[in-house]
Design an enzyme around this catalytic site. Structure first.
Site, PDB file in Angstrom:
ATOM      1  CG  LEU A   1      -1.854  -1.187   1.372  1.00 36.90           C
ATOM      2  CD1 LEU A   1      -2.744  -1.014   2.603  1.00 36.90           C
ATOM      3  CD2 LEU A   1      -2.707  -1.389   0.131  1.00 36.90           C
ATOM      4  CG  HIS A   2       1.044   3.553  -3.208  1.00 40.84           C
ATOM      5  ND1 HIS A   2      -0.037   4.309  -3.608  1.00 40.84           N
ATOM      6  CD2 HIS A   2       1.204   2.594  -4.148  1.00 40.84           C
ATOM      7  CE1 HIS A   2      -0.483   3.840  -4.748  1.00 40.84           C
ATOM      8  NE2 HIS A   2       0.235   2.792  -5.103  1.00 40.84           N
TER       9      HIS A   2
ATOM     10  CD  GLN B   1      -8.474  -2.712 -11.377  1.00 44.65           C
ATOM     11  OE1 GLN B   1      -7.785  -3.694 -11.589  1.00 44.65           O
ATOM     12  NE2 GLN B   1      -8.338  -1.976 -10.282  1.00 44.65           N
TER      13      GLN B   1
ATOM     14  CG  ASP C   1      -5.105   0.716 -11.910  1.00 48.57           C
ATOM     15  OD1 ASP C   1      -4.105   0.598 -12.632  1.00 48.57           O
ATOM     16  OD2 ASP C   1      -5.046   0.660 -10.666  1.00 48.57           O
TER      17      ASP C   1
ATOM     18  CG  HIS D   1      -3.186   1.259  -2.290  1.00 44.02           C
ATOM     19  ND1 HIS D   1      -1.830   1.172  -2.454  1.00 44.02           N
ATOM     20  CD2 HIS D   1      -3.731   0.453  -3.235  1.00 44.02           C
ATOM     21  CE1 HIS D   1      -1.554   0.354  -3.456  1.00 44.02           C
ATOM     22  NE2 HIS D   1      -2.693  -0.089  -3.950  1.00 44.02           N
TER      23      HIS D   1
HETATM   24  O1  PAF Z   1      -6.189  -2.795  -8.654  1.00 43.86           O
HETATM   25  C1  PAF Z   1      -5.838  -3.802  -8.004  1.00 43.86           C
HETATM   26  O2  PAF Z   1      -5.030  -3.735  -7.076  1.00 43.86           O
HETATM   27  C2  PAF Z   1      -6.402  -5.168  -8.373  1.00 43.86           C
HETATM   28  O3  PAF Z   1      -6.561  -5.280  -9.740  1.00 43.86           O
HETATM   29  C3  PAF Z   1      -7.697  -5.503  -7.630  1.00 43.86           C
HETATM   30  C4  PAF Z   1      -8.824  -4.566  -8.003  1.00 43.86           C
HETATM   31  C5  PAF Z   1      -7.462  -5.448  -6.128  1.00 43.86           C
HETATM   32  C6  PAF Z   1      -8.147  -6.924  -7.983  1.00 43.86           C
HETATM   33  O4  PAF Z   1      -7.191  -7.868  -7.633  1.00 43.86           O
END
Ligand code: PAF
Length: 282
Positions: free
Chosen positions: A33-34, A153, A150, A37
């Site tokens: 984590l940074h 994503q 992301d 997050h």
């Molecule tokens: O973005 C991330 O760290 C990953 O892709 C996630 C959303 C935790 C799924 O493993």
């Protein structure tokens, strides 16, 4: 703060909170984590009564040439940061807990994941969707927070939530940056001192695209050309992709930008492959 390792215990906690009428916020992570997050955690705390952060390095989103085993695992440091931020539960399951022996059901996304990062990483977003769907079923959040860095994503998860009818609100967390504009990423730690100043070329390229766009440039080819010139001026930078796509479909634009477009790039700066993006709204 509690560390929960089993699906059964996490589901029981979620059931209890829901019965008490408490709103559950969720920040899924792979750990290491940074500040980026932690900003997502703070956003979750603003929107929920209890916050769960998952720390799980998900094997199914790694390709055969991507090193799942080498992904940094820094649980003790991550736990301390979560505690400091006031996370209520860290969900930290084993691979066997999330993928029971013989597991044969997965989520597939067939449109948004074909371009940008997904083009070179077949199956990656299916792995992301599969684990996020499982985590939603275990944590049962009302709201889940994903980072705008992301971008693909985030859009794939929104699409999955819409298509599979998950009763979860998806909130986007703005990208957190170093003072010079470099987007925070776990991968930045692999930049050498000589590469670190070069890595800001991603943000500089996006700044230039934004500047030209604001001045009236609408041709994606001209914008990409200007971005490319900035990145290729750096000796250690190698472009993976640099594209301007439709912000909704993530497909290449056939002509001038007439609706919101996503300018996105992935660049190797030495060893790490870094990503960044911006949305251009006409
Ligand atoms: O973005 C991330 O760290 C990953 O892709 C996630 C959303 C935790 C799924 O493993």
């Amino acid at each position: 703060m509690e560390i929960v390792e089993s699906v059964r215990a996490m589901q029981a906690a979620a059931r209890k909170w829901r019965a008490q009428g408490r709103r559950i916020g969720f920040v899924p992570t792979m750990g290491n984590l940074h500040e980026g997050h932690l900003a997502l955690v703070r956003l979750a705390k603003q929107r929920a009564d209890v916050v769960v952060t998952s720390i799980f390095v998900n094997p199914t989103q790694f390709g055969p040439n991507e090193d799942f085993a080498a992904y940094p695992r820094t649980f003790e440091a991550d736990r301390a940061l979560c505690e400091r931020e006031g996370v209520d539960v860290v969900f930290h399951p084993s691979v066997a807990e999330m993928y029971p022996a013989g597991a044969s059901v997965a989520v597939t996304e067939n449109a948004l994941s074909r371009t940008l990062c997904g083009a070179a990483r077949p199956g990656h977003f299916d792995g992301v969707c599969t684990i996020v769907a499982k985590l939603f079923n275990v944590v049962q959040p009302h709201v889940a927070v994903f980072g705008e860095k992301d971008a693909q994503q985030l859009r794939v998860i929104r699409r999955m939530v819409r298509d599979l009818r998950f009763p979860v609100e998806i909130v986007a967390g703005p990208t957190v940056r170093e003072a010079d504009g470099l987007a925070l990423s776990s991968r930045n730690q692999y930049l050498t001192p000589a590469q670190r100043p070069q890595a800001v070329c991603l943000r500089r390229a996006l700044d230039e695209a934004e500047r030209l766009f604001a001045a009236g440039e609408r041709d994606p080819k001209n914008l990409v050309r200007a971005m490319r010139a900035i990145v290729t001026a750096q000796p250690d930078a190698r472009i993976d992709y640099m594209e301007i796509v439709d912000d909704e479909t993530l497909q290449p634009l056939g002509g001038p930008i007439g609706r919101p477009a996503l300018a996105a790039l992935a660049v190797w700066v030495g060893k790490p492959r870094l990503i960044d993006n911006t949305v251009l709204v006409p």
